[in-house]
Design an enzyme around this catalytic site. Sequence first.
Site, PDB file in Angstrom:
ATOM      1  CG  HIS A  55       6.517   4.848   6.049  1.00  0.00           C
ATOM      2  ND1 HIS A  55       5.291   4.239   6.026  1.00  0.00           N
ATOM      3  CD2 HIS A  55       6.861   5.062   4.777  1.00  0.00           C
ATOM      4  CE1 HIS A  55       4.899   4.092   4.777  1.00  0.00           C
ATOM      5  NE2 HIS A  55       5.835   4.588   3.985  1.00  0.00           N
TER       6      HIS A  55
ATOM      7  CG  HIS B 194       1.784   1.785   6.997  1.00  0.00           C
ATOM      8  ND1 HIS B 194       0.585   1.783   7.675  1.00  0.00           N
ATOM      9  CD2 HIS B 194       1.506   2.242   5.741  1.00  0.00           C
ATOM     10  CE1 HIS B 194      -0.383   2.182   6.861  1.00  0.00           C
ATOM     11  NE2 HIS B 194       0.147   2.481   5.682  1.00  0.00           N
TER      12      HIS B 194
ATOM     13  CG  HIS C 125      10.875  12.407  -3.391  1.00  0.00           C
ATOM     14  ND1 HIS C 125      11.053  12.283  -2.032  1.00  0.00           N
ATOM     15  CD2 HIS C 125      10.373  13.641  -3.580  1.00  0.00           C
ATOM     16  CE1 HIS C 125      10.677  13.391  -1.441  1.00  0.00           C
ATOM     17  NE2 HIS C 125      10.254  14.240  -2.362  1.00  0.00           N
TER      18      HIS C 125
ATOM     19  NE  ARG D 214      11.872   1.071  -6.385  1.00  0.00           N
ATOM     20  CZ  ARG D 214      10.830   1.146  -7.194  1.00  0.00           C
ATOM     21  NH1 ARG D 214       9.767   1.839  -6.862  1.00  0.00           N
ATOM     22  NH2 ARG D 214      10.850   0.491  -8.347  1.00  0.00           N
TER      23      ARG D 214
ATOM     24  CB  THR E  81       5.112  11.226   4.383  1.00  0.00           C
ATOM     25  OG1 THR E  81       4.243  10.177   4.002  1.00  0.00           O
ATOM     26  CG2 THR E  81       4.636  11.835   5.674  1.00  0.00           C
ATOM     27  NE  ARG E  82       0.996  11.261  -2.670  1.00  0.00           N
ATOM     28  CZ  ARG E  82       1.304  10.144  -3.344  1.00  0.00           C
ATOM     29  NH1 ARG E  82       2.557   9.881  -3.657  1.00  0.00           N
ATOM     30  NH2 ARG E  82       0.359   9.319  -3.735  1.00  0.00           N
TER      31      ARG E  82
END
Length: 692
Positions: free
Chosen positions: A323, A320, A411, A409, A315-316
């Site tokens: 996730h 929340h 990525h 989705r 992740t970047r």
Amino acid sequence: MTNQVDNPNPAEEDQLFRLLRQVDLAPEASQRVIASAIGVSLGRLNALLRTAADDGLIRISNRAGPDKRQRFAYSLTSRGGVEKVRLTDRFLARKLAEYNALHAELTGTTSGLVPLNHRTNLMENNLSPIPELYVSHESAQKLKVEAADLVSHDLTPRQICDLELLMNGGFNPLKGFLSEEDYNGVVENMRLANGQLWPMPITLDVSEDFASSLEIGQDIALRDQEGVILATMTVTDRWEPNKAREAEKVFGADDDAHPAVNYLHNQAGKIYLGGPVVGIQQPVHYDFRARRDTPNELRAYFRKLGWRKVVAFQTRNPLHRAHQELTFRAAREAQANLLIHPVVGMTKPGDVDHFTRVRCYEAVLDKYPASTTTMSLLNLAMRMAGPREAVWHGLIRANHGCTHFIVGRDHAGPGKNSAGEDFYGPYDAQELFREHESEIGVEMIDFKHMVWVQERAQYEPMDEIKDKDDVTILNISGTELRRRLAEGLEIPEWFSFPEVVKELRRTKPPRSKQGFTVFFTGFSGSGKSTIANALMVKLMEMGGRPVTLLDGDIVRKNLSSELGFSKEHRDLNIRRIGYVASEITKNGGIAICAPIAPYATTRRAVREDIEQFGAFIEVHVATSIEECERRDRKGLYKLAREGKIKEFTGISDPYDVPVNPELSVETENVDVDNCAHQVILKLEAMGLIAAQ
Ligand code: PPS
């Protein structure tokens, strides 16, 4: 391990491998100690040492001291470091082949019985150590001293990220920056010259001048931005890449709206250098040290905890509730432990900075069961290359000991191209990953688009909701979240955790409290300075934030007095203005800039610098060149026409008209007050000044 074992004399190769390893580990050891450690006679050792020294792999020097039996000291050279890494791979490949053959014999595979496969490849599983490019601490100390005399290259921030992952095995099987042959294979069909899958060019880009000062075969020192030597590299390749081709093949389009294509054309050097790297030390990080792990550290951690299956979440963005739900589900689906593996190297321009994100991750981590989940920070420089990037991320996670990888989705999507369309289809990354899954060595868990179902008060994957028409489905997109943060609006509890929202609000106050930069551009005499002055006074009248005016003439006097008007000097001048404005913006002030700034690429670079911290409002003062020349307030146009001033913008030097400025003001038949007022209205519309 796919290296071919083709040396006709493996015994000799083993001895050389053992010798180099020994010299690396204990450069101070006596001949007798070395001979017994590698299992050869003193005579044989002497022959080996002589050959290794002749080949430039070790250095022999006189040792001071009374003991006549210890006349010489041995140390590994840079080249020896490279050879040691190469031989380690070959040694491992050979041992594995022997091991597998022995196993086959013992289990009767050769006689047609069913093999015990799960045992055969024990040594190759995700938890065994992987090769790194570092030499031992002892050798590193010596190499560092020698490397001080080498020609050096100062690494860019992106190159430092790449080098760290090369050295620690994150980019295994790469042994250095790509050679020309490997680069061509990677660009054309995602494969190294030996056929191994590798989707991303990891290249050392340098200037033409630096490249031409080198000889092929020369060793260079690679330094960080403070001048610390991190590695040496033997330059085996030097070439001028076809960047347009690289952009098309790797990023899908030669379009500067793609951040990596923009980097390729406007920041990366013209020439690429390739060659094997010898790691001397890891780049230094002062932040979150305990949260950073090398691939081998993570593998050791998983071994220690007995985690055989690990699903990684890349992740970047801040995490929340959605996730959290999807990572839970992914771990459950794979019956695996969870590694939250955020990127802290370089992400997409405009992303939430990693300091804030890590504080957010730490807050969320408490919501996961400690015994099943861990977090580690990855110093990767992302390229936002969608499908290729997903494959690359998978390979990197395999190196970090993971067995599963979540691909969502879109990525690593770079956003819209210059025609306003997405660069890649939303599921292109999943498709490409699926195609190469077995070679990547990690299983993909495809991301379910999670939405909040109000009636059931829970997150559910959109594609699994059967009663869509009867329930209320809620979702807040990234853009909507940014808007709410910017305008200080409510962020509901179902969407995020209060700790995360608090952290985000702390770093990103509402727009009306953030700093920003108004950047006027236009011909000399167009009226930039006059409007900028009027704007400054109006903003000061409103109060609230400090205002600084960086007018063309003021800057040339105080910041850039030594500069002229060549392209190079103008760029430097604008970059300086951009730097000062970005600092002002970062610290919550208002910067008003008013240079000519004739070149679009430089304006874009300045925009990128500033947008990390606040808004950038480009205002084109669109007075025509004819009108400016007619006014000729400073008498410069006349001199330019007479050829007495060279490279004069609009007369004998180009001006790139801004294509998409936030505002364009006409000055002909409009008074200054009105022009400045148009800017104020724009700032208000953007939420940068709150209505009084
Ligand atoms: S740049 O291109 O953005 O670096 O130029 P800038 O620093 O804004 O230029 C400031 C003023 O310098 C005067 N001047 C010239 N302008 C353009 N071309 C040439 N060759 C040149 N030589 C001197 C000119 O008065 C600029 O004026 P203003 O009116 O402030 O834009």
